[in-house]
Design a protein around this motif. Structure first.
Motif, short mmCIF file in Angstrom:
data_model
loop_
_atom_site.label_atom_id
_atom_site.label_comp_id
_atom_site.label_asym_id
_atom_site.label_seq_id
_atom_site.Cartn_x
_atom_site.Cartn_y
_atom_site.Cartn_z
N GLN A 1 -3.97 4.34 16.84
CA GLN A 1 -2.55 4.25 17.16
C GLN A 1 -1.78 4.09 15.86
OE1 GLN A 1 -2.09 0.89 19.77
NE2 GLN A 1 -2.70 2.05 21.62
N ARG A 2 -0.54 4.55 15.83
CA ARG A 2 0.26 4.45 14.61
C ARG A 2 0.52 2.99 14.24
NH1 ARG A 2 2.52 6.93 10.73
NH2 ARG A 2 4.48 6.20 9.83
N GLN A 3 0.74 2.14 15.23
CA GLN A 3 0.99 0.73 14.94
C GLN A 3 -0.21 0.10 14.25
OE1 GLN A 3 4.05 -0.89 15.48
NE2 GLN A 3 3.02 -2.33 14.08
N GLN A 4 -1.41 0.50 14.64
CA GLN A 4 -2.62 0.00 13.98
C GLN A 4 -2.63 0.39 12.51
OE1 GLN A 4 -6.22 1.86 15.34
NE2 GLN A 4 -7.58 0.41 14.28
N LEU A 5 -2.25 1.65 12.22
CA LEU A 5 -2.16 2.11 10.83
C LEU A 5 -1.11 1.31 10.07
CD1 LEU A 5 -2.51 4.13 8.45
CD2 LEU A 5 -0.85 5.60 9.61
N GLN A 6 0.05 1.10 10.64
CA GLN A 6 1.12 0.41 9.94
C GLN A 6 0.77 -1.05 9.66
OE1 GLN A 6 4.24 1.42 12.79
NE2 GLN A 6 5.13 2.89 11.34
N ASP A 7 0.10 -1.72 10.61
CA ASP A 7 -0.33 -3.10 10.38
C ASP A 7 -1.35 -3.15 9.23
OD1 ASP A 7 1.27 -3.87 12.47
OD2 ASP A 7 -0.36 -4.02 13.93
N TRP A 8 -2.25 -2.19 9.21
CA TRP A 8 -3.25 -2.12 8.14
C TRP A 8 -2.58 -1.85 6.79
CZ3 TRP A 8 -4.60 2.09 5.00
CH2 TRP A 8 -5.78 1.96 4.27
N GLN A 9 -1.56 -0.98 6.77
CA GLN A 9 -0.83 -0.70 5.53
C GLN A 9 -0.20 -1.96 4.96
OE1 GLN A 9 1.93 2.48 6.66
NE2 GLN A 9 0.91 3.81 5.19
N VAL A 10 0.41 -2.76 5.81
CA VAL A 10 1.05 -4.00 5.34
C VAL A 10 0.02 -4.90 4.64
CG1 VAL A 10 2.16 -6.14 6.09
CG2 VAL A 10 2.90 -3.94 7.06
N GLN A 11 -1.16 -5.03 5.23
CA GLN A 11 -2.22 -5.84 4.61
C GLN A 11 -2.63 -5.27 3.26
OE1 GLN A 11 -5.39 -5.94 7.47
NE2 GLN A 11 -4.22 -7.10 8.99
N GLN A 12 -2.81 -3.95 3.18
CA GLN A 12 -3.22 -3.31 1.94
C GLN A 12 -2.17 -3.46 0.85
OE1 GLN A 12 -6.41 -1.94 1.62
NE2 GLN A 12 -6.54 -2.93 3.63
N VAL A 13 -0.91 -3.28 1.23
CA VAL A 13 0.18 -3.38 0.25
C VAL A 13 0.30 -4.82 -0.26
CG1 VAL A 13 2.69 -3.26 -0.04
CG2 VAL A 13 1.46 -1.39 1.09
N ASP A 14 0.25 -5.80 0.62
CA ASP A 14 0.35 -7.20 0.20
C ASP A 14 -0.76 -7.56 -0.78
OD1 ASP A 14 2.59 -7.57 1.73
OD2 ASP A 14 1.57 -8.62 3.36
N LYS A 15 -1.97 -7.14 -0.47
CA LYS A 15 -3.11 -7.41 -1.35
C LYS A 15 -2.93 -6.72 -2.70
CE LYS A 15 -7.00 -6.83 0.71
NZ LYS A 15 -8.19 -6.17 1.31
N HIS A 16 -2.44 -5.48 -2.65
CA HIS A 16 -2.25 -4.71 -3.87
C HIS A 16 -1.16 -5.32 -4.76
CE1 HIS A 16 -2.21 -1.18 -6.45
NE2 HIS A 16 -0.91 -1.04 -6.26
N LEU A 17 -0.03 -5.70 -4.15
CA LEU A 17 1.06 -6.27 -4.94
C LEU A 17 0.63 -7.57 -5.62
CD1 LEU A 17 4.16 -5.72 -2.60
CD2 LEU A 17 3.35 -4.29 -4.49
N ALA A 18 -0.16 -8.38 -4.93
CA ALA A 18 -0.64 -9.63 -5.53
C ALA A 18 -1.49 -9.34 -6.76
CB ALA A 18 -1.43 -10.43 -4.50
N TRP A 19 -2.37 -8.33 -6.65
CA TRP A 19 -3.23 -7.96 -7.81
C TRP A 19 -2.38 -7.43 -8.96
CZ3 TRP A 19 -4.37 -4.16 -11.16
CH2 TRP A 19 -5.57 -4.26 -11.88
N VAL A 20 -1.45 -6.52 -8.66
CA VAL A 20 -0.63 -5.90 -9.70
C VAL A 20 0.20 -6.96 -10.44
CG1 VAL A 20 1.36 -4.38 -10.10
CG2 VAL A 20 -0.54 -3.61 -8.65
N CYS A 21 0.77 -7.91 -9.71
CA CYS A 21 1.60 -8.93 -10.35
C CYS A 21 0.79 -9.84 -11.27
CB CYS A 21 2.33 -9.75 -9.29
SG CYS A 21 3.64 -8.84 -8.45
#
Length: 423
Positions: A18-38
């Motif tokens: 489902q698209r909502q499943q993809l979008q929830d997963w994206q939020v997790q990936q982006v949050d993890k990525h931003l923490a590493w980049v910062c």
């Protein structure tokens, strides 16, 4: 190799229902990525703990202005440009590395060159995604030809096992690179829209056997419906598209023939260009790239919006910049023929001749007349760059005319190379 295979499997097979499943997963990936980049990028360090919408919008000019602080390996822009330009000038693309980091250079269609960095891990991720999304079949061997202006160690990452890879250098005269392509006989042909049209026109002209690819993938330029139809008729095989640029592997045609954003790699925000919300410029956050973070990077491409029932969002069309192919009079073995000169070669020739930002427009006014529009201080250097390129392409000398720096209109497409004589 394990990372490549793992990425390949995830890219190849359906993970989201489902698209909502993809979008929830994206939020997790982006949050993890931003923490590493910062934690690792001096440019973003002050934003530790911030949400994505609190990060600034980025573009090429800002990225290049802050590149030394933005990248996470402490690399200096001047050294990277020197490495990439030297590799292009010498045509020794295996030299385009610093340590274990691959350095790529964009063609400069916007008037400013961009850099692309990739670590060994990022090269494996890129190759896994490319192969997983683009290979027609998993049970046969593949011969992949990449018809572009520049090679890179990044592309060689796909040269594994049953996959044979061949880079075709279109900076060479057309009879040279077409012979190489005909001899290689690719099952998968990848190139710009205009390079693919040249392949269709000239394959078999300089050799005994024309190519018969099983699939063609167009990228780097807009592929019009008419050109796509013509290529399908010429090659009698499916024509897919790939949205690959300095900013990443952004989208591609799926197995059903619909082009979609690669939302398992990038998150897309939209900057709407009209009140009707039919066209937008994409704002890209790539949550897989760490060496050179791409966070809220706004492209100047124009995307036609499209909604359907797919889990990954559809791309209606890419209505981006697309220069005209020049058509000049040949000499020597090409005497009496029109010789096509691709816009990519024009961009590259000027980029290698002029180090600083240069705003220009190249117009073909007649079979033997080229107009250079730029600041007067650049006229002679651009003329020299084009004269050398035209000589390399075996075309007759042309007359050059000069015009002031071009004035771009926001409502019109910006084309740095345009054929006005209808040849």
């Amino acid at each position: 190799m394990i990372l490549l295979l793992n990425t390949f499997i995830k890219a190849r097979y359906k993970r989201f229902h489902q698209r909502q499943q993809l979008q929830d997963w994206q939020v997790q990936q982006v949050d993890k990525h931003l923490a590493w980049v910062c934690r690792h990028s001096p440019y973003y360090r002050a934003l530790q703990g911030a949400k994505l919408d609190q990060f600034p919008i980025m573009n090429k000019q800002q990225m290049m202005a802050n590149f030394d602080q933005l990248n996470t390996c402490g690399l200096e822009q001047a050294q990277l440009f020197e490495c990439a330009i030297n590799a292009e000038k010498k045509r020794h693309f295996s030299d385009s590395t610093i340590g274990d980091i691959t350095v790529g250079l964009s063609s400069g269609t916007s008037g400013q060159r961009g850099l692309f960095l990739a670590s060994p891990q990022e090269r494996q991720i890129w190759a896994g995604n490319i192969l997983g999304k683009l290979l027609p079949s998993l049970i046969t061997k593949h011969r992949i030809a990449l018809v572009l202006r520049a090679n890179s160690p990044l592309y060689g990452t796909v040269n594994k096992g049953p996959i044979q890879f061949c880079y075709i250098d279109i900076t060479l005269p057309i009879e040279v690179w077409m012979k190489q392509l005909d001899a290689f006989q690719p099952s998968l042909l990848i190139g710009s829209a205009q390079a693919l049209q040249l392949c269709a026109l000239y394959t078999g002209k300089y050799s005994q056997k024309a190519i018969q690819p099983q699939r063609i993938i167009s990228g780097a330029e807009v592929l019009t419906p008419a050109d796509k139809h013509w290529l399908q008729q010429k090659f009698n095989c499916p024509i897919h598209e790939i949205y690959q640029c300095t900013e990443g592997f952004l989208g591609c045609t799926d197995q059903q023939g619909q082009m979609r954003w690669n939302e398992d790699i990038v998150l897309i925000e939209k900057h709407w260009l009209n009140a009707e919300k039919t066209h937008y410029s994409p704002i890209i956050t790539d949550f897989r790239r760490r060496t050179q973070p791409v966070i809220r990077y706004q492209l100047d491409d124009i995307i036609v919006a499209k909604q359907d029932s797919g889990i990954f969002e559809a791309i209606g069309a890419i209505a981006g910049r697309c220069g005209d192919c020049l058509s000049l009079l040949g000499q020597g073995r090409q005497k009496g023929c029109k010789v096509p000169v691709l816009p990519d070669l024009i961009y590259r020739a000027i980029t290698l001749k002029i180090d600083e930002h240069c705003d220009y427009k190249i117009s073909q006014l007649a079979d033997d007349c080229i107009e250079i529009a730029a600041e007067p201080t650049y006229h002679q250097r651009i003329q020299q760059a084009l004269s050398e390129l035209f000589a390399q392409q075996n075309v007759l000398p042309v007359t050059f005319m000069f015009a002031p720096k071009p004035v771009w209109q926001a409502a019109n497409k910006q084309r740095r190379v345009i054929n006005l004589c209808g040849s």
